[in-house]
Design a protein around this motif. Structure first.
Motif, mmCIF file in Angstrom:
data_model
loop_
_atom_site.group_PDB
_atom_site.id
_atom_site.type_symbol
_atom_site.label_atom_id
_atom_site.label_comp_id
_atom_site.label_asym_id
_atom_site.label_seq_id
_atom_site.Cartn_x
_atom_site.Cartn_y
_atom_site.Cartn_z
ATOM 1 N N SER A 109 46.149 14.833 -21.256
ATOM 2 C CA SER A 109 45.840 13.469 -20.818
ATOM 3 C C SER A 109 47.082 12.593 -20.842
ATOM 4 O O SER A 109 47.331 11.815 -19.909
ATOM 5 N N ARG A 113 48.864 10.762 -17.591
ATOM 6 C CA ARG A 113 49.103 9.313 -17.549
ATOM 7 C C ARG A 113 50.585 9.024 -17.299
ATOM 8 O O ARG A 113 50.943 8.168 -16.485
ATOM 9 N N LEU A 146 40.765 9.544 -16.072
ATOM 10 C CA LEU A 146 42.014 8.938 -15.623
ATOM 11 C C LEU A 146 41.905 8.318 -14.228
ATOM 12 O O LEU A 146 42.872 7.736 -13.742
ATOM 13 N N TRP A 200 44.761 3.557 -9.412
ATOM 14 C CA TRP A 200 45.498 3.738 -10.660
ATOM 15 C C TRP A 200 45.964 2.401 -11.223
ATOM 16 O O TRP A 200 45.827 2.119 -12.406
ATOM 17 N N ASN A 204 44.605 0.476 -14.714
ATOM 18 C CA ASN A 204 45.558 0.233 -15.776
ATOM 19 C C ASN A 204 45.964 -1.221 -15.928
ATOM 20 O O ASN A 204 46.773 -1.567 -16.783
#
Length: 206
Positions: A109, A113, A146, A200, A204
């Motif tokens: 993970s 990332r 994710l 993404w 985030n």
């Protein structure tokens, strides 16, 4: 994590750097995956010359990039690679594997990332695609967490001797719905997944 000059990106547990010829030698010493369903992730048995050829051929491909995943001590613990790179559309297909003794420790993970930040940032690409075997639920959960979303599915066919006896061995009952057995072949359902730069960044920014 200690700073390393050739790191392209650095996460909490992992670093990403270019994959070298020396990494091929290290990769070939990794312990084998105990689950036969994941034997495709094992390194092939290659001589020194074959390793050099393997590396040179992949380095020469214009639509292929290879990266090493390292831990805090700089040890090689995984590989990341891009294939089908389209620099005009800024799209590529991702592949990842880890040492079998480094699974379920957060490295995968963290590496994803870290790589995603690099891929959508410094690398400047727009879409990152991948496919995952239907029975690989652990990987699917990581990808979904994710931000990857399912966009389709397809079947990959292999010679039957490369896979375990999924249709008869009780330990593989959970995998049977993702497998078709033919005459000397076995087909495995793969899920197509996609992550966009916009998604993404949105995930985030929270």
């Amino acid at each position: 994590m200690e700073k390393t000059e050739n790191l392209l990106a650095e996460g909490r547990l992992t670093g990403i750097r270019p994959f070298t010829r020396q990494d091929v030698d290290e990769w070939c010493t990794w312990p084998r995956h105990p689950d036969a369903l994941f034997r495709d992730y094992n390194a092939p048995n290659l001589s020194a010359i074959e390793r050099s050829i393997w590396y040179s051929e992949r380095r020469a491909r214009p639509d292929h990039e290879m990266y090493a995943i390292t831990d805090a001590e700089g040890n090689l613990i995984g590989r990341l690679f891009l294939r089908q790179i389209d620099r005009t559309k800024r799209v590529a297909v991702l592949g990842i594997d880890l040492r079998s003794d480094r699974l379920d420790q957060g490295y995968g993970s963290d590496a994803l990332r870290t790589f995603n930040d690099y891929y959508f940032g410094d690398f400047g690409f727009r879409v990152l695609r991948l496919d995952v075997a239907g029975y690989n639920l652990r990987a699917q959960r990581v990808y979904e967490k994710l931000g990857w979303v399912h966009v389709g599915e397809h079947w990959n066919t292999y010679p039957a001797f490369l896979m375990p006896a999924v249709e008869t061995d009780p330990q593989y009952t959970r995998a049977r719905e993702y497998v078709r057995v033919g005459h000397g072949t076995i087909s495995i359902l793969h899920l197509d997944m996609e992550l966009t730069r916009d998604r993404w960044r949105e995930l985030n920014a929270r």
